[in-house]
Enzyme design. Structure first.
Site, short mmCIF file in Angstrom:
data_model
loop_
_atom_site.label_atom_id
_atom_site.label_comp_id
_atom_site.label_asym_id
_atom_site.label_seq_id
_atom_site.Cartn_x
_atom_site.Cartn_y
_atom_site.Cartn_z
CG LEU A 17 -20.91 -20.51 39.45
CD1 LEU A 17 -21.18 -21.38 38.21
CD2 LEU A 17 -19.76 -19.55 39.17
CG ASP A 18 -23.32 -13.95 40.81
OD1 ASP A 18 -23.10 -14.14 42.02
OD2 ASP A 18 -22.66 -13.20 40.08
#
Ligand code: URA
Length: 259
Positions: free
Chosen positions: A121-122
């Site tokens: 996930l960013d």
């Protein structure tokens, strides 16, 4: 046909067993206990019980409802494997070390055994992330061809997203690394999108929303295949329950068989 594949005569079947479900040795092998042949031997040696009764070879079971034990221990997660479901907060990065010294997801789970994140996930994305030391399952989940669904809630700029833009998201968006696969998209509230995708391209949801003129303001992953947990607070994690782990395996197998 191998002898083990044949249905045992009726008088050898457990009382009450029905011709339903999957063969016990197949279910056991799917948990990683060993090859089907090894699992057949466990059954033949009387080490496997189903709902408390010693099982016979060829017995069919429903892995979701039958209680299956080997040497008195419920089948499921291998003892040397751990699986954490983490609710990643923003500002925490998914890679294991950051040159800028930002906190990483590994700071939020026990240090041993060493685990790694399945996919990423960013830093500015929140929500569910799976961490494990089970490399085989991780590869299978992360592989786009296995198509395990990931669901996101995206709060977007620009208010209500119009029907044309929703249709574009559903049909596929041309990004600079190719067209995205069709997504499931709904708008539970104006400017909030629920998107379900099974690819895992870099910043995919953000780029898709940007492409329709509604950049993402906040992005939360709410589901990975069968795994969701609204009560898991940001920054906290828990181990997967055996049923969750099993349904994850099922989802991966279903996705890779295309059914
Ligand atoms: N899509 C994104 O844009 N970012 C994520 O972190 C995950 C999916």
């Amino acid at each position: 046909m191998s002898p083990a594949a044949a249905e045992p005569p009726l008088w050898e079947q457990d009382a009450g067993s029905e011709r339903r479900g999957e063969r016990l040795q197949k279910v056991l092998a799917a948990t990683g206990l060993g090859s089907r042949r090894v699992c057949e031997e466990l059954i033949a040696d009387g080490r496997v019980t189903v709902n408390g009764d010693v099982a016979v070879l060829g017995r069919r079971v429903d892995a979701d409802t039958d209680r299956i034990e080997v040497d008195g221990a419920p089948i499921g997660v291998r003892p040397d494997h751990v699986y954490y479901l983490l609710n990643k907060p923003t500002g925490v990065i998914t890679t294991s070390r950051d040159p800028q010294g930002r906190p990483t997801v590994l700071d939020l789970v026990p240090a041993t055994p060493r685990v790694f994140a399945v996919g990423r996930l960013d830093a500015d994305t929140e929500g569910l992330l799976l961490l494990t030391n089970d490399g085989e399952l991780a590869n299978r989940i992360a592989h786009p061809s296995h198509g395990v669904e990931k669901e996101y809630l995206a709060e977007v700029a620009g208010g209500r997203v119009g029907p044309g833009a929703l249709r574009a998201l559903r049909n596929g968006i041309d990004l600079d690394d190719g067209r995205t696969a069709p997504a499931k998209v709904s708008q539970p509230e104006p400017g909030i999108l629920r998107l379900t995708i099974h690819e895992g391209r870099n910043r995919q949801v953000r780029r898709m929303c940007e492409a329709i003129g509604h950049p993402v303001r906040r992005l939360v992953r709410t589901r990975i295949g069968p795994l969701s947990d609204r009560r898991l607070t940001p920054g906290s994690h828990r181990e997967l329950r055996t049923e969750e782990w099993r349904s994850l395996l099922d989802a991966v197998s279903r996705a890779s068989s295309g059914s």
